[in-house]
Motif scaffolding. Sequence first.
Motif, PDB file in Angstrom:
ATOM      1  N   SER A  23      27.348  17.269  26.436  1.00  0.00           N
ATOM      2  CA  SER A  23      27.223  16.033  25.621  1.00  0.00           C
ATOM      3  C   SER A  23      27.731  14.922  26.523  1.00  0.00           C
ATOM      4  N   VAL A  24      27.406  13.721  25.860  1.00  0.00           N
ATOM      5  CA  VAL A  24      28.074  12.410  26.270  1.00  0.00           C
ATOM      6  C   VAL A  24      29.660  12.704  26.391  1.00  0.00           C
ATOM      7  N   GLU A  25      30.077  13.190  25.370  1.00  0.00           N
ATOM      8  CA  GLU A  25      31.702  13.262  25.128  1.00  0.00           C
ATOM      9  C   GLU A  25      32.196  14.017  26.173  1.00  0.00           C
ATOM     10  N   GLN A  26      31.710  14.954  26.617  1.00  0.00           N
ATOM     11  CA  GLN A  26      32.021  16.074  27.705  1.00  0.00           C
ATOM     12  C   GLN A  26      31.921  15.493  28.967  1.00  0.00           C
ATOM     13  N   VAL A  27      30.755  14.684  29.299  1.00  0.00           N
ATOM     14  CA  VAL A  27      30.658  14.083  30.589  1.00  0.00           C
ATOM     15  C   VAL A  27      31.897  12.954  30.551  1.00  0.00           C
ATOM     16  N   TRP A  28      31.789  12.122  29.454  1.00  0.00           N
ATOM     17  CA  TRP A  28      32.958  11.157  29.412  1.00  0.00           C
ATOM     18  C   TRP A  28      34.296  11.445  29.685  1.00  0.00           C
ATOM     19  N   ALA A  29      34.565  12.635  29.159  1.00  0.00           N
ATOM     20  CA  ALA A  29      35.899  13.118  29.573  1.00  0.00           C
ATOM     21  C   ALA A  29      36.236  13.345  31.009  1.00  0.00           C
ATOM     22  N   VAL A  30      35.057  13.944  31.610  1.00  0.00           N
ATOM     23  CA  VAL A  30      35.218  14.259  33.019  1.00  0.00           C
ATOM     24  C   VAL A  30      35.126  12.936  34.045  1.00  0.00           C
ATOM     25  N   LEU A  31      34.975  11.747  33.426  1.00  0.00           N
ATOM     26  CA  LEU A  31      34.842  10.562  34.271  1.00  0.00           C
ATOM     27  C   LEU A  31      36.113   9.891  33.912  1.00  0.00           C
ATOM     28  N   THR A  32      36.729   9.763  32.784  1.00  0.00           N
ATOM     29  CA  THR A  32      37.883   9.153  32.297  1.00  0.00           C
ATOM     30  C   THR A  32      39.191   9.991  32.210  1.00  0.00           C
ATOM     31  N   GLU A  33      39.277  11.273  32.118  1.00  0.00           N
ATOM     32  CA  GLU A  33      40.565  11.937  31.845  1.00  0.00           C
ATOM     33  C   GLU A  33      41.138  12.399  33.277  1.00  0.00           C
ATOM     34  N   ASN A  34      42.015  11.613  33.565  1.00  0.00           N
ATOM     35  CA  ASN A  34      42.673  11.857  35.184  1.00  0.00           C
ATOM     36  C   ASN A  34      42.735  13.471  35.741  1.00  0.00           C
ATOM     37  N   ASP A  35      43.084  14.373  34.752  1.00  0.00           N
ATOM     38  CA  ASP A  35      43.424  15.768  34.985  1.00  0.00           C
ATOM     39  C   ASP A  35      42.051  16.274  35.154  1.00  0.00           C
ATOM     40  N   LYS A  36      40.656  15.707  34.694  1.00  0.00           N
ATOM     41  CA  LYS A  36      39.619  16.274  35.060  1.00  0.00           C
ATOM     42  C   LYS A  36      38.957  15.262  36.214  1.00  0.00           C
ATOM     43  N   LEU A  37      39.096  14.147  36.154  1.00  0.00           N
ATOM     44  CA  LEU A  37      38.583  13.220  37.247  1.00  0.00           C
ATOM     45  C   LEU A  37      39.075  13.572  38.757  1.00  0.00           C
ATOM     46  N   GLU A  38      40.500  14.076  38.838  1.00  0.00           N
ATOM     47  CA  GLU A  38      40.878  14.137  40.034  1.00  0.00           C
ATOM     48  C   GLU A  38      40.274  15.630  40.651  1.00  0.00           C
ATOM     49  N   SER A  94      23.976   8.301  28.767  1.00  0.00           N
ATOM     50  CA  SER A  94      22.958   8.089  27.414  1.00  0.00           C
ATOM     51  C   SER A  94      22.611   9.581  26.983  1.00  0.00           C
ATOM     52  N   PRO A  95      22.763   9.762  25.803  1.00  0.00           N
ATOM     53  CA  PRO A  95      22.500  11.276  25.127  1.00  0.00           C
ATOM     54  C   PRO A  95      20.765  11.463  25.235  1.00  0.00           C
ATOM     55  N   LYS A  96      20.631  12.574  25.548  1.00  0.00           N
ATOM     56  CA  LYS A  96      19.344  13.208  25.746  1.00  0.00           C
ATOM     57  C   LYS A  96      19.272  14.646  24.814  1.00  0.00           C
ATOM     58  N   THR A  97      17.889  14.882  24.549  1.00  0.00           N
ATOM     59  CA  THR A  97      17.959  16.192  23.534  1.00  0.00           C
ATOM     60  C   THR A  97      18.754  17.348  24.238  1.00  0.00           C
ATOM     61  N   GLU A  98      18.764  17.511  25.408  1.00  0.00           N
ATOM     62  CA  GLU A  98      19.400  18.742  25.792  1.00  0.00           C
ATOM     63  C   GLU A  98      20.741  18.581  26.572  1.00  0.00           C
ATOM     64  N   GLY A  99      21.362  17.489  26.254  1.00  0.00           N
ATOM     65  CA  GLY A  99      22.721  16.905  27.017  1.00  0.00           C
ATOM     66  C   GLY A  99      22.624  15.415  27.133  1.00  0.00           C
TER      67      GLY A  99
END
Length: 158
Positions: A23-38, A94-99
């Motif tokens: 999901s967009v939310e999951q990908v956004w978290a990996v882009l913006t949360e430092n513990d994931k970004l690093e 951008s959201p897509k049907t499967e992700g």
Amino acid sequence: MLAVIEKVEGGNIARFERLLKHSVEQVWAVLTENDKLEKWMSNLEIEELRKEGTIKFNMNDGTGSSIDMKIRDFQEHSVLEFEWGDGWVRFELSPKTEGCLLVLKESIRTISDHTSKDLAGWHVCLDMLSTLLNGHYMDFPKGEWEKWHEKYIIVVNQ
């Protein structure tokens, strides 16, 4: 898939696209949360996540040195754009049907010997991001970077 480089007024734009089964939310978290970004781009650290906020580029060379980069554009769960050298880097979701579709654009004023290295780095980091989203962690794969670097040498010299 290799990045596509387009000539534009004032330079070039390299464009990477990744269709992700998250999901967009999951990908956004990996882009913006430092513990994931690093875990996929160890040099970056979000300081202030907002337009005109700051992202640090840590040198990771043992000196504690870093460069502050301004966030040029920010739209929650959609756009993150920040300074990058004499240009910028922009992530669009951008959201897509499967992700979702992740588009990374890098502004490159002048193609140089370093351009192919930078593009290979982004390519590998996006692979690491995808691996992380799939629940796994990997160290930076130098061998993979070298493989992609050879391909990007050809792309930037066309």
